[in-house]
Enzyme design. Structure first.
Site, mmCIF file in Angstrom:
data_model
loop_
_atom_site.group_PDB
_atom_site.id
_atom_site.type_symbol
_atom_site.label_atom_id
_atom_site.label_comp_id
_atom_site.label_asym_id
_atom_site.label_seq_id
_atom_site.Cartn_x
_atom_site.Cartn_y
_atom_site.Cartn_z
ATOM 1 C CG ASP A 169 -2.295 0.561 0.924
ATOM 2 O OD1 ASP A 169 -2.350 1.788 0.747
ATOM 3 O OD2 ASP A 169 -3.289 -0.181 0.875
ATOM 4 C CG HIS A 210 -5.665 2.904 1.446
ATOM 5 N ND1 HIS A 210 -5.256 1.768 0.784
ATOM 6 C CD2 HIS A 210 -7.006 2.945 1.317
ATOM 7 C CE1 HIS A 210 -6.309 1.145 0.270
ATOM 8 N NE2 HIS A 210 -7.388 1.844 0.571
ATOM 9 C CB SER A 408 -9.703 -0.274 0.775
ATOM 10 O OG SER A 408 -9.490 0.240 -0.515
#
Length: 662
Positions: A169, A210, A408
């Site tokens: 990520d 994220h 996600s």
């Protein structure tokens, strides 16, 4: 003793009851103030009056036989170690009473339900009670019981210990107090900055949060009074920073997904091509090769050095005599009904486990993409505006959040569940994990408003959006403990249609390939895993094209749905491998049908240039036969009304026989 009839059946009943109560527990008996009372004939109408006269709250008729009543105490909570001799004697002396039996207490637990306080009384993490996807008791207006069933896996002792999950990520805040103790620095790397410190690049809007949020879902520590708890809270998490640059490159992707497979067990990816409803894209050459090597390459019995730390690592998952294979978990995509995840070459790869999501009441999220390659689902935030309906996890700079969202959020949850299964059985291969996913995922209370739940040719239940259902951590861990490795995998080119065929809005183009699945050859496929339809097609408007494929067992897979935002009229699909998992376990021999047509209001036209059918599976799979038997059994029981009538009659006959009634 209870006397109902003129024969010895009653004696058998009492002996059975006594035997059960005497052998049910080796602990000291606990006696309740509940009594089973048998009344003489013609006195049943006086049962309630008799109960109140002797200090009970009420009497309820016991339906197994005439004259039996349950006398309820006024204080339901009291219990004692000795029998209530005086109370029993008073009841027995009443002329209306024939027999009295004080009821013994023994433990029973509710199945499928866990009170939060029963999981771990020491869980002091402040967001734990808000992590409905772990244990759903109805938080944030959710549906109780609709969760990952991690409680059962934890109670079995599986918490992810010894397993490392890599989050590919935008980096990980490895200084976060809820992640630091589980952070695996040796397995981490920053491919964006080319250094071993994958810390997220600072932005004012926290855009690079994220990866940190995904990491917390997997490996946030338990009982540290910080944020929440990871699905596999004793697992190790590695950070692979590779997303944070203006453009991705094939070499960065390939390097990332092949980084330290001797240490990393599971790679979690919550990214892919743009979910704009008009992109068709997938891994390039190097990344494809890295993926193939990751799952298929054989290892060897030696140790490899990590030159950066001068440490040595055993080649575990890639070890002798055969590589167990890296496990790649991929988010299916956030394009909603405007997109199709079979147009995403990462999510639709047979080398990845593609994960979709549901919200906390079991419905689909509005951003969920559907496709036939999705294997299973977990959870994410959804349509409700309740601020606690999101996914609770770690955030940048030591913070916590309740607002992680999208598919996600779904993929890391799946990675955590797989870590629990790997702890239960470290010898699982990447294919074992896919089989376990198919066999243990549950429909639960998932609801797709567009696509119905169906069963394939061997009885496995699936949905076009949810795959085989929501992951069941407890069920998977239990099955993993006793799991035998799946047989060798084979590939068969089942046939091909090479002649160009026109497609128009006037009707469906139907093509057929009849195959023996390479029977008689070394690569014969008898039990299916993945099926690919490699298609070359162009259209005046690609987004209006839809393609379906039907197996010899009658299972229809939607390979491509209409994508209203895709205006392409030039590129089309060039040898694109549409993939389905919906025919898992079926016998592929026989005729396969491919249907292609157009949706939308405007007339369209196109040409199907090629369709090649690729079969992947095994020549033997012992558990498939059990699935078939279970399915046939379920079909036999599907006539609910007939079954209930037969059951009622059987019970009546048994009672009459037992109690000596004609």
């Amino acid at each position: 003793m209870l006397e109902f009839s003129r024969d010895g059946a009653t004696v058998t009943l009492i002996l059975l009851l006594v035997t059960v109560s005497a052998t049910a527990s080796t602990e000291e008996a606990v006696f309740t103030n509940h009594f089973l009372v048998q009344l003489h004939e013609q006195t049943g109408d006086e049962a309630h009056q008799l109960a109140t006269e002797h200090g009970f709250d009420s009497a309820r008729k016991v339906p197994v036989a005439e004259g039996l009543f349950h006398f309820y105490p006024k204080d339901l909570t009291r219990a004692r170690r000795r029998r209530s001799s005086k109370l029993r004697q008073r009841l027995q002396a009443d002329r209306r009473v024939k027999n009295v039996f004080q009821q013994e207490g023994f433990p029973r637990t509710k199945r499928g339900y866990r009170d939060l306080n029963d999981i771990d009384t020491n869980m002091n993490d402040p967001l734990f009670s808000k992590q409905w996807y772990l244990i759903n008791t109805g938080q944030a207006d959710g549906t109780p019981g609709l969760d990952l069933n991690v409680a059962e896996a934890w109670e079995l002792g599986f918490t992810g210990k010894g397993v490392t999950i890599a989050i590919m990520d935008d980096g990980i805040d490895y200084l976060h107090p809820d992640l630091a103790s589980n952070y695996n620095a040796d397995a981490s790397y920053d491919f964006s900055s080319n250094d071993p410190y994958p810390y997220p690049r600072y932005t004012d809007d926290w855009f690079n949060s994220h990866g940190t949020r995904c990491a917390g879902e997997v490996s946030a520590a338990a009982n540290n009074n910080i944020c929440g708890v990871g699905v596999a809270f004793n697992s190790k998490v590695a950070g692979i920073r590779m997303l944070d640059q203006p453009f991705m490159t094939d070499v960065i992707e390939a390097s990332s997904i092949s980084h330290m497979p001797q240490v990393i067990d599971i790679y979690s990816a919550s990214w892919g091509p743009t979910d704009d409803g008009k992109t068709v894209d997938g891994p390039r050459e190097l990344t494809l090769q890295a993926m193939a090597d990751g799952v298929n390459k054989w290892g060897f019995p030696c140790r490899l050095p990590n030159r950066a730390t001068n440490r040595w690592y055993l080649l575990a998952r890639a070890g002798w005599p055969r590589g167990k294979g890296s496990i790649y978990v991929w988010a299916s995509g956030d394009g909603g009904s405007f997109d199709d995840c079979n147009c995403d070459g990462y999510a639709s790869s047979m080398w990845t486990i593609s994960i979709n999501s549901a919200i906390n009441d079991g419905r689909t999220a509005l951003y969920d993409e559907s496709c036939s390659s999705t294997l299973a689902s977990t959870f994410s935030n959804g349509r409700k505006r309740n601020p606690e309906a999101g996914v609770a996890t770690t955030d940048l700079y030591g913070n916590c959040t309740l607002r992680h969202s999208g598919t996600s959020a779904a993929a890391p949850e799946a990675a955590g569940v797989f870590a629990l299964a790997l702890e239960a059985n470290p010898d699982l291969t990447w294919r074992d994990m896919q089989h376990l996913t198919v066999l243990t995922s549950k429909r639960n209370q998932l609801h797709d408003e567009v696509h119905q739940w169906r069963r394939n040719g061997v009885g496995l239940e699936f949905n076009h959006l949810f795959g085989y259902g929501v992951l069941d951590a407890g069920g998977m861990a239990k099955m993993a403990r006793e799991w035998k490795p799946v047989p060798e995998r084979f590939h068969c080119v089942a046939g091909s249609v090479q002649e160009p065929r026109k497609i128009s809005s006037d009707g469906q183009l139907v093509l057929s390939i009849s195959t023996d699945a390479c029977q008689g050859k070394d690569n014969f496929v008898r039990y299916l895993e993945h099926v690919q339809a490699v298609v070359t097609v162009n259209a005046s408007r690609r987004g209006d094209l839809n393609i379906n494929m039907t197996s010899p067992a009658g299972t229809k897979s939607i390979l491509l749905s209409r994508r209203p935002r895709d205006d392409d009229a030039k590129v089309g699909f060039d040898k694109w491998p549409f993939m389905t998992t919906h025919t898992w376990g079926e016998d592929p021999r026989g005729p396969w049908l491919l249907e292609a047509g157009f949706g939308g209001d405007a007339p369209q036209h196109g040409v199907m240039m090629e369709w090649t059918l690729m079969l992947h599976g095994t020549q033997s799979a012992p558990y498939i036969d059990q699935i078939v038997r279970d399915y046939q059994s379920k079909l036999a029981m599907s006539k609910k009304q007939e079954l209930e009538e037969e059951l009622d009659e059987a019970v009546e006959r048994s009672l009459k026989s037992l109690l000596g009634k004609s």
